[in-house]
Design a protein around this motif. Structure first.
Motif, PDB file in Angstrom:
ATOM      1  N   MET A 185       0.843  -1.180   0.000  1.00  0.00           N
ATOM      2  CA  MET A 185       0.000   0.000   0.000  1.00  0.00           C
ATOM      3  C   MET A 185       0.881   1.232   0.000  1.00  0.00           C
ATOM      4  N   LYS A 186       0.461   2.251  -0.732  1.00  0.00           N
ATOM      5  CA  LYS A 186       1.275   3.454  -0.798  1.00  0.00           C
ATOM      6  C   LYS A 186       1.102   4.298   0.467  1.00  0.00           C
ATOM      7  N   VAL A 187       2.145   5.029   0.776  1.00  0.00           N
ATOM      8  CA  VAL A 187       2.144   5.858   1.973  1.00  0.00           C
ATOM      9  C   VAL A 187       1.322   7.114   1.702  1.00  0.00           C
ATOM     10  N   PRO A 188       0.360   7.437   2.583  1.00  0.00           N
ATOM     11  CA  PRO A 188      -0.452   8.639   2.385  1.00  0.00           C
ATOM     12  C   PRO A 188       0.389   9.909   2.485  1.00  0.00           C
ATOM     13  N   VAL A 189       0.081  10.873   1.618  1.00  0.00           N
ATOM     14  CA  VAL A 189       0.873  12.099   1.580  1.00  0.00           C
ATOM     15  C   VAL A 189       0.057  13.296   2.046  1.00  0.00           C
ATOM     16  N   THR A 190      -1.126  13.461   1.506  1.00  0.00           N
ATOM     17  CA  THR A 190      -1.933  14.621   1.878  1.00  0.00           C
ATOM     18  C   THR A 190      -2.663  14.354   3.189  1.00  0.00           C
ATOM     19  N   ASP A 196       2.778  14.180  11.087  1.00  0.00           N
ATOM     20  CA  ASP A 196       3.229  15.570  11.091  1.00  0.00           C
ATOM     21  C   ASP A 196       2.947  16.227   9.744  1.00  0.00           C
ATOM     22  N   ASP A 197       2.487  17.466   9.762  1.00  0.00           N
ATOM     23  CA  ASP A 197       2.176  18.200   8.536  1.00  0.00           C
ATOM     24  C   ASP A 197       3.322  19.084   8.087  1.00  0.00           C
ATOM     25  N   SER A 198       4.530  18.819   8.528  1.00  0.00           N
ATOM     26  CA  SER A 198       5.645  19.717   8.233  1.00  0.00           C
ATOM     27  C   SER A 198       5.906  19.854   6.742  1.00  0.00           C
ATOM     28  N   GLU A 199       5.673  18.822   5.928  1.00  0.00           N
ATOM     29  CA  GLU A 199       5.919  18.924   4.505  1.00  0.00           C
ATOM     30  C   GLU A 199       4.774  19.571   3.753  1.00  0.00           C
ATOM     31  N   GLU A 200       3.662  19.859   4.432  1.00  0.00           N
ATOM     32  CA  GLU A 200       2.500  20.414   3.750  1.00  0.00           C
ATOM     33  C   GLU A 200       2.313  21.919   3.951  1.00  0.00           C
ATOM     34  N   GLY A 201       3.158  22.563   4.645  1.00  0.00           N
ATOM     35  CA  GLY A 201       2.898  23.982   4.775  1.00  0.00           C
ATOM     36  C   GLY A 201       3.509  24.599   6.006  1.00  0.00           C
ATOM     37  N   GLY A 202       4.370  23.914   6.668  1.00  0.00           N
ATOM     38  CA  GLY A 202       5.079  24.551   7.733  1.00  0.00           C
ATOM     39  C   GLY A 202       4.613  24.169   9.112  1.00  0.00           C
ATOM     40  N   ASP A 203       5.109  24.942  10.057  1.00  0.00           N
ATOM     41  CA  ASP A 203       4.900  24.669  11.462  1.00  0.00           C
ATOM     42  C   ASP A 203       3.597  25.300  11.923  1.00  0.00           C
ATOM     43  N   LEU A 204       2.813  24.557  12.675  1.00  0.00           N
ATOM     44  CA  LEU A 204       1.546  25.081  13.171  1.00  0.00           C
ATOM     45  C   LEU A 204       1.731  26.019  14.358  1.00  0.00           C
ATOM     46  N   ASP A 205       2.887  25.942  15.033  1.00  0.00           N
ATOM     47  CA  ASP A 205       3.130  26.766  16.223  1.00  0.00           C
ATOM     48  C   ASP A 205       3.622  28.163  15.847  1.00  0.00           C
TER      49      ASP A 205
END
Length: 92
Positions: free
Chosen positions: A1-6, A82-91
């Motif tokens: 199975m492919k690794v989810p990205v979004t 972690d969403d770090s590759e999708e748009g940065g740091d949430l903090d």
């Protein structure tokens, strides 16, 4: 199975894993309760133990272990939440 990205793919995968785990739990529960109540009135014994206990409890353990192995091989995917590759740091 492919690794989810979004984020949506990750959420879909988490829901899929939760549903599969719930199904395995229900199978184990029905096995345990079904044999415990279904065979409890027979009075049959094996090795000095009631047959209903021998089938329901150790049998449920075997089904649970086999089910977890199947879930790990076919359903669960190792990915970072972690969403770090999708748009940065949430903090920030």
């Amino acid at each position: 199975m492919k690794v989810p990205v979004t984020r949506e793919e990750k959420d879909r995968q988490v829901r899929r894993e939760a549903k599969a785990t719930l199904i395995l739990f229900l199978i184990c529960f029905l096995w345990n309760v079904g044999f415990a109540y279904g065979l409890s009135g027979t009075g049959a014994r094996l090795f000095g133990l009631p047959v209903w206990w021998l089938i329901s409890t150790p049998g449920m353990f075997v089904i649970a272990v086999a089910g977890v192995v199947i879930l790990l091989k076919r359903v669960f995917v190792n990915f970072d939440l972690d969403d770090s590759e999708e748009g940065g740091d949430l903090d920030a």
